[in-house]
Scaffold this active site. Structure first.
Site, PDB file in Angstrom:
ATOM      1  CG  ASP A  82      11.352   4.128   4.961  1.00 53.97           C
ATOM      2  OD1 ASP A  82      11.706   3.929   6.303  1.00 53.97           O
ATOM      3  OD2 ASP A  82      10.440   4.400   4.444  1.00 53.97           O
ATOM      4  CB  SER A  99       4.774   1.752  -1.304  1.00 50.83           C
ATOM      5  OG  SER A  99       4.662   2.765  -2.042  1.00 50.83           O
ATOM      6  N   PRO A 106       0.750  -1.298   0.117  1.00 52.31           N
ATOM      7  CG  PRO A 106      -0.890  -1.540   1.650  1.00 52.31           C
ATOM      8  CD  PRO A 106       0.572  -2.142   1.205  1.00 52.31           C
TER       9      PRO A 106
HETATM   10  O1  PMV Z   1       8.594   6.002   5.274  1.00 56.19           O
HETATM   11  P1  PMV Z   1       7.698   6.149   6.789  1.00 56.19           P
HETATM   12  O2  PMV Z   1       6.366   6.525   6.973  1.00 56.19           O
HETATM   13  O3  PMV Z   1       7.877   4.577   7.195  1.00 56.19           O
HETATM   14  O4  PMV Z   1       8.662   6.888   7.765  1.00 56.19           O
HETATM   15  C1  PMV Z   1       9.903   6.796   7.840  1.00 56.19           C
HETATM   16  C2  PMV Z   1      10.335   6.968   9.367  1.00 56.19           C
HETATM   17  C3  PMV Z   1      10.412   8.517   9.792  1.00 56.19           C
HETATM   18  O5  PMV Z   1      11.437   8.392  11.046  1.00 56.19           O
HETATM   19  C4  PMV Z   1       9.237   8.944  10.008  1.00 56.19           C
HETATM   20  C5  PMV Z   1      11.219   9.334   8.634  1.00 56.19           C
HETATM   21  C6  PMV Z   1      12.773   9.096   8.222  1.00 56.19           C
HETATM   22  O6  PMV Z   1      13.276   9.232   7.530  1.00 56.19           O
HETATM   23  O7  PMV Z   1      13.411   8.077   8.969  1.00 56.19           O
END
Ligand code: PMV
Length: 330
Positions: free
Chosen positions: A168, A124, A117
């Site tokens: 990520d 994603s 999603p």
């Molecule tokens: O991509 P997400 O929504 O899982 O967010 C990443 C995690 C955060 O710590 C909120 C942002 C980051 O760049 O680490």
């Protein structure tokens, strides 16, 4: 020939023969989101059952240049201004890959599918960039090292997130549990004992960039109040690391709840996320918290084989639009 992006179905490429398939997984952040942007550690794991894939097929007829078909990426975002952003990112990713590899544009069609999603904290965007990067490298007969791909996907993450910490892209490219500290060498995490999580989707898309920006404003307005919250998150991430590595899974539930409460203080939870967390715990989850950028997107709940079905039902009853299960294994 430039890069052309089509929405599915791809026109005029009949009887395509798939030559290459590349993919990358979704991810969840177990502990430490948001604080990680400020140098605190965070823990993330891949979700290998949920993937973005990229198929490469020779163009028929040939001579059409690189064509990218976004097969089902509009599953959540309708074809609108949002999908223009997706299109732009895919083209930019392709250009960056070719430039990095010093390769000329291949004469192929790359079709992207994603079961992940969008805009929901499951990575994603990074998974699609990673799958596309791998497929395109293979299409130009080159192997892209994870280190190079990671740097490249990080560049793309900047267009989604603004100031991403890099967690990520790292967990998605290496497809391994990571203990991540911004700017520090990648630390892969051993898992002491398997544990299972349910991922509950609020169904509400949320842009990480906005949540991250709002936390930044909060921090700048009152660093004396916010810094201790970030420090407390960092401290619990360190405890979670020890618990995960030594297989003391019973420690994780309370740490998840504490982390969720601290994220609430950073204003990144939402009514829907809080409801799902509460429903999971009432139904027997050992712990639960939002996962990722927050304000919508997904939450996670720690379950056992005995509690899993109950918690799943409770999440659906409390408004989750879908529930995935994932087991983190040694
Ligand atoms: O991509 P997400 O929504 O899982 O967010 C990443 C995690 C955060 O710590 C909120 C942002 C980051 O760049 O680490």
């Amino acid at each position: 020939m430039g890069i052309v992006i089509y929405h599915y179905p791809v026109p005029a490429a009949s009887s395509v023969k798939i030559m290459i398939e590349a993919s990358a997984p979704a991810k969840i952040i177990l502990f430490g989101e948001h604080a990680v942007v400020y140098g605190q550690p965070a823990i993330a794991v891949p979700v290998s059952s949920l993937r973005a894939t990229a198929n490469v097929a020779a163009n028929n007829p040939s001579g059409q240049g690189l064509r990218i078909a976004a097969a089902d990426l509009n599953e959540v975002l309708p074809i609108s201004i949002e999908s223009e952003i997706v299109d732009h990112s895919l083209a930019a990713t392709a250009r960056l890959v070719l430039k990095t590899l010093k390769a000329t544009t291949p004469d192929v069609t790359i079709t992207l599918h994603s079961a992940i999603p969008m805009a929901s904290g499951l990575g994603s965007g990074a998974a699609v960039s990673a799958a596309l990067g791998r497929a395109l490298s293979a299409a130009v007969h080159q192997t892209i090292e994870n280190e190079t791909l990671n740097a490249l996907v990080y560049e793309m993450e900047k267009t989604y997130h603004g100031t991403p910490s890099g967690i990520d892209n790292t967990v998605i490219v290496y497809e391994q549990p990571v203990y991540f500290v911004r700017g520090a060498p990648i630390e892969k995490m051993p898992i002491g004992a398997a544990f299972t999580l349910l991922i509950g989707d609020t169904g509400q898309g949320a842009l990480t960039k906005i949540a991250v920006g709002d936390v930044r404003k909060l921090f700048e307005a009152d660093p004396e109040r916010i810094q201790p919250i970030l420090d407390e998150i960092g401290a619990l991430v360190k405890r979670a690391k020890i618990a995960i590595e030594s297989g003391e899974i019973s420690e994780l539930g309370p740490l998840m709840l504490k982390n969720h409460a601290l994220l609430q203080q950073l204003t990144v939870s939402s009514h829907e996320l809080d409801q799902l967390v509460e429903a999971a715990v009432n139904a027997g989850a050992a712990g639960a918290k939002l996962s990722g950028g927050g304000r919508g997107g997904n939450m996670i709940a720690l379950v056992t084989p005995e509690s899993s079905e109950n918690v799943r039902q409770a999440l659906l009853n409390a408004g989750a639009v879908r529930v995935f299960e994932t087991t983190v294994t040694p």
